[in-house]
Design a protein around this motif. Structure first.
Motif, PDB file in Angstrom:
ATOM      1  N   ARG A  78      38.231 -76.530  31.140  1.00 16.92           N
ATOM      2  CA  ARG A  78      38.159 -77.158  29.814  1.00 16.92           C
ATOM      3  C   ARG A  78      37.120 -76.476  28.931  1.00 16.92           C
ATOM      4  N   TRP A  79      36.020 -75.994  29.522  1.00 16.62           N
ATOM      5  CA  TRP A  79      34.905 -75.504  28.713  1.00 16.62           C
ATOM      6  C   TRP A  79      34.722 -73.984  28.748  1.00 16.62           C
ATOM      7  N   LEU A  80      35.288 -73.324  29.743  1.00 22.22           N
ATOM      8  CA  LEU A  80      35.089 -71.878  29.859  1.00 22.22           C
ATOM      9  C   LEU A  80      36.258 -71.113  29.240  1.00 22.22           C
ATOM     10  N   PRO A  81      36.011 -69.902  28.759  1.00 17.80           N
ATOM     11  CA  PRO A  81      37.101 -69.061  28.236  1.00 17.80           C
ATOM     12  C   PRO A  81      38.137 -68.768  29.325  1.00 17.80           C
ATOM     13  N   ALA A  82      39.386 -68.591  28.915  1.00 21.30           N
ATOM     14  CA  ALA A  82      40.479 -68.364  29.872  1.00 21.30           C
ATOM     15  C   ALA A  82      40.252 -67.124  30.726  1.00 21.30           C
ATOM     16  N   LYS A  83      39.520 -66.127  30.183  1.00 26.12           N
ATOM     17  CA  LYS A  83      39.302 -64.885  30.918  1.00 26.12           C
ATOM     18  C   LYS A  83      38.534 -65.117  32.222  1.00 26.12           C
ATOM     19  N   TYR A  84      37.783 -66.207  32.305  1.00 24.18           N
ATOM     20  CA  TYR A  84      37.020 -66.493  33.511  1.00 24.18           C
ATOM     21  C   TYR A  84      37.937 -66.819  34.685  1.00 24.18           C
ATOM     22  N   TYR A  85      39.173 -67.200  34.384  1.00 25.42           N
ATOM     23  CA  TYR A  85      40.136 -67.546  35.440  1.00 25.42           C
ATOM     24  C   TYR A  85      41.250 -66.504  35.574  1.00 25.42           C
ATOM     25  N   ASP A  86      41.007 -65.326  35.017  1.00 24.29           N
ATOM     26  CA  ASP A  86      42.017 -64.263  35.061  1.00 24.29           C
ATOM     27  C   ASP A  86      41.985 -63.557  36.414  1.00 24.29           C
ATOM     28  N   ASP A  87      43.031 -63.783  37.220  1.00 23.02           N
ATOM     29  CA  ASP A  87      43.111 -63.171  38.551  1.00 23.02           C
ATOM     30  C   ASP A  87      44.095 -62.008  38.593  1.00 23.02           C
ATOM     31  N   GLY A  88      44.444 -61.488  37.417  1.00 24.41           N
ATOM     32  CA  GLY A  88      45.415 -60.405  37.373  1.00 24.41           C
ATOM     33  C   GLY A  88      46.845 -60.884  37.218  1.00 24.41           C
ATOM     34  N   ASP A 180      45.556 -76.262  46.040  1.00 27.37           N
ATOM     35  CA  ASP A 180      46.585 -75.319  45.598  1.00 27.37           C
ATOM     36  C   ASP A 180      47.732 -76.023  44.875  1.00 27.37           C
ATOM     37  N   PHE A 181      48.144 -77.182  45.384  1.00 27.91           N
ATOM     38  CA  PHE A 181      49.264 -77.901  44.780  1.00 27.91           C
ATOM     39  C   PHE A 181      48.917 -78.389  43.372  1.00 27.91           C
ATOM     40  N   LEU A 182      47.792 -79.068  43.219  1.00 25.92           N
ATOM     41  CA  LEU A 182      47.434 -79.622  41.920  1.00 25.92           C
ATOM     42  C   LEU A 182      47.118 -78.527  40.902  1.00 25.92           C
ATOM     43  N   LEU A 183      46.399 -77.485  41.325  1.00 28.96           N
ATOM     44  CA  LEU A 183      46.110 -76.400  40.390  1.00 28.96           C
ATOM     45  C   LEU A 183      47.374 -75.600  40.080  1.00 28.96           C
ATOM     46  N   GLY A 184      48.306 -75.541  41.036  1.00 25.50           N
ATOM     47  CA  GLY A 184      49.607 -74.933  40.766  1.00 25.50           C
ATOM     48  C   GLY A 184      50.364 -75.708  39.695  1.00 25.50           C
ATOM     49  N   LEU A 185      50.284 -77.035  39.755  1.00 27.56           N
ATOM     50  CA  LEU A 185      50.916 -77.871  38.729  1.00 27.56           C
ATOM     51  C   LEU A 185      50.252 -77.668  37.369  1.00 27.56           C
ATOM     52  N   VAL A 186      48.934 -77.477  37.375  1.00 35.79           N
ATOM     53  CA  VAL A 186      48.218 -77.216  36.121  1.00 35.79           C
ATOM     54  C   VAL A 186      48.706 -75.915  35.498  1.00 35.79           C
ATOM     55  N   ILE A 187      48.844 -74.864  36.308  1.00 36.31           N
ATOM     56  CA  ILE A 187      49.330 -73.576  35.821  1.00 36.31           C
ATOM     57  C   ILE A 187      50.748 -73.727  35.270  1.00 36.31           C
ATOM     58  N   ARG A 188      51.591 -74.456  35.979  1.00 34.26           N
ATOM     59  CA  ARG A 188      52.970 -74.699  35.533  1.00 34.26           C
ATOM     60  C   ARG A 188      52.982 -75.439  34.193  1.00 34.26           C
ATOM     61  N   HIS A 189      52.153 -76.455  34.078  1.00 36.50           N
ATOM     62  CA  HIS A 189      52.092 -77.241  32.848  1.00 36.50           C
ATOM     63  C   HIS A 189      51.625 -76.387  31.672  1.00 36.50           C
ATOM     64  N   LYS A 190      50.588 -75.577  31.896  1.00 36.35           N
ATOM     65  CA  LYS A 190      50.072 -74.727  30.825  1.00 36.35           C
ATOM     66  C   LYS A 190      51.109 -73.693  30.396  1.00 36.35           C
ATOM     67  N   ALA A 191      51.854 -73.149  31.357  1.00 35.01           N
ATOM     68  CA  ALA A 191      52.886 -72.165  31.037  1.00 35.01           C
ATOM     69  C   ALA A 191      53.991 -72.798  30.188  1.00 35.01           C
ATOM     70  N   ARG A 192      54.358 -74.033  30.528  1.00 34.81           N
ATOM     71  CA  ARG A 192      55.390 -74.727  29.748  1.00 34.81           C
ATOM     72  C   ARG A 192      54.897 -75.065  28.350  1.00 34.81           C
ATOM     73  N   GLN A 193      53.631 -75.468  28.251  1.00 38.32           N
ATOM     74  CA  GLN A 193      53.068 -75.741  26.932  1.00 38.32           C
ATOM     75  C   GLN A 193      53.030 -74.474  26.079  1.00 38.32           C
ATOM     76  N   LYS A 194      52.656 -73.361  26.695  1.00 39.90           N
ATOM     77  CA  LYS A 194      52.597 -72.083  25.982  1.00 39.90           C
ATOM     78  C   LYS A 194      53.983 -71.673  25.507  1.00 39.90           C
ATOM     79  N   ALA A 195      54.994 -71.844  26.383  1.00 41.31           N
ATOM     80  CA  ALA A 195      56.356 -71.491  26.018  1.00 41.31           C
ATOM     81  C   ALA A 195      56.859 -72.374  24.874  1.00 41.31           C
ATOM     82  N   LEU A 196      56.536 -73.653  24.926  1.00 43.24           N
ATOM     83  CA  LEU A 196      56.936 -74.573  23.867  1.00 43.24           C
ATOM     84  C   LEU A 196      56.270 -74.226  22.553  1.00 43.24           C
ATOM     85  N   PHE A 197      54.987 -73.899  22.627  1.00 43.60           N
ATOM     86  CA  PHE A 197      54.248 -73.512  21.421  1.00 43.60           C
ATOM     87  C   PHE A 197      54.857 -72.265  20.791  1.00 43.60           C
TER      88      PHE A 197
END
Length: 210
Positions: A78-88, A180-197
């Protein structure tokens, strides 16, 4: 492998190929665990003993320990830039376009294979520090980014401590699966929000789609 090279390699792979690579890795860990287990445990009953878990430990350390990690991660996200979670791009390729059931299946397979290997085999044989550091080194894609490197090292020691407290691989499997499951759902949700946007942006620029 540098993150830029890794990202380039991942971009050339299909989602199915990225998933296949994941499953091959997990199968290799299970195979190695079986081979090491033959020498580490005197019999099958000794091996199966590491899976014993009380309901109390499963709830407090398994579910509670996993949810605590996810909560902390969500706060940082929520508070850090997205680049901090960039794993390639690997996690996004693994989870973004998957169903909830497939994310659950991947999280379960990873949790089982990695916890049997790192906690059930390595930590039993070599101790908390060695197992935790090897766990971090195996997740090499995180090591090129200082925040993710610290994150995975602390996570590994946290799960290792839970194994020390409970002596149960089942408990650490629950922890690992929830994370892994919950953070996987977070990634899925963010991807869908990005696609919708992006889709709404197209609609705004070019009018309604026919």
């Amino acid at each position: 492998m540098k993150k830029s090279k890794q990202a380039e390699l991942i971009s050339q792979m299909s989602d199915a190929e990225v998933q296949k690579s994941l499953y091959v890795t997990q199968f290799a860990l299970l195979t190695i665990s079986c081979l090491f287990g033959i020498f580490l445990f005197k019999d099958l009953s000794s091996f199966f003993a590491i899976f014993h878990a009380s309901a109390y430990h499963l709830l407090l350390y398994g579910v509670g320990g996993g949810l605590a990690v996810v909560l902390v991660d969500l706060i940082f996200m929520r508070w850090l830039p997205a680049k901090y979670y960039d794993d390639g791009g690997i996690n996004e390729r693994l989870f973004a376009n998957q169903s909830v059931a497939k994310i659950a299946a991947m999280a379960f397979i990873v949790a089982v294979s990695e916890e049997i290997f790192f906690r059930g085999i390595l930590q039993t044989a070599f101790g908390l520090a060695a197992a935790s550091l090897i766990f971090a080194l195996i997740h090499v894609r995180y090591l090129s980014q200082w925040f993710l490197a610290i994150n995975v090292i602390l996570l590994s020691f946290w799960i290792g401590l839970i194994y020390e407290w409970t002596s149960s691989v089942t408990v650490t499997i629950v922890v690992h699966f929830i994370i892994d499951f919950l953070l996987g759902l977070v990634i899925r949700h963010k991807a869908r929000q990005k696609a919708l946007f992006n889709q709404e942006g197209i609609d705004d620029d070019h009018g309604p789609l026919s």
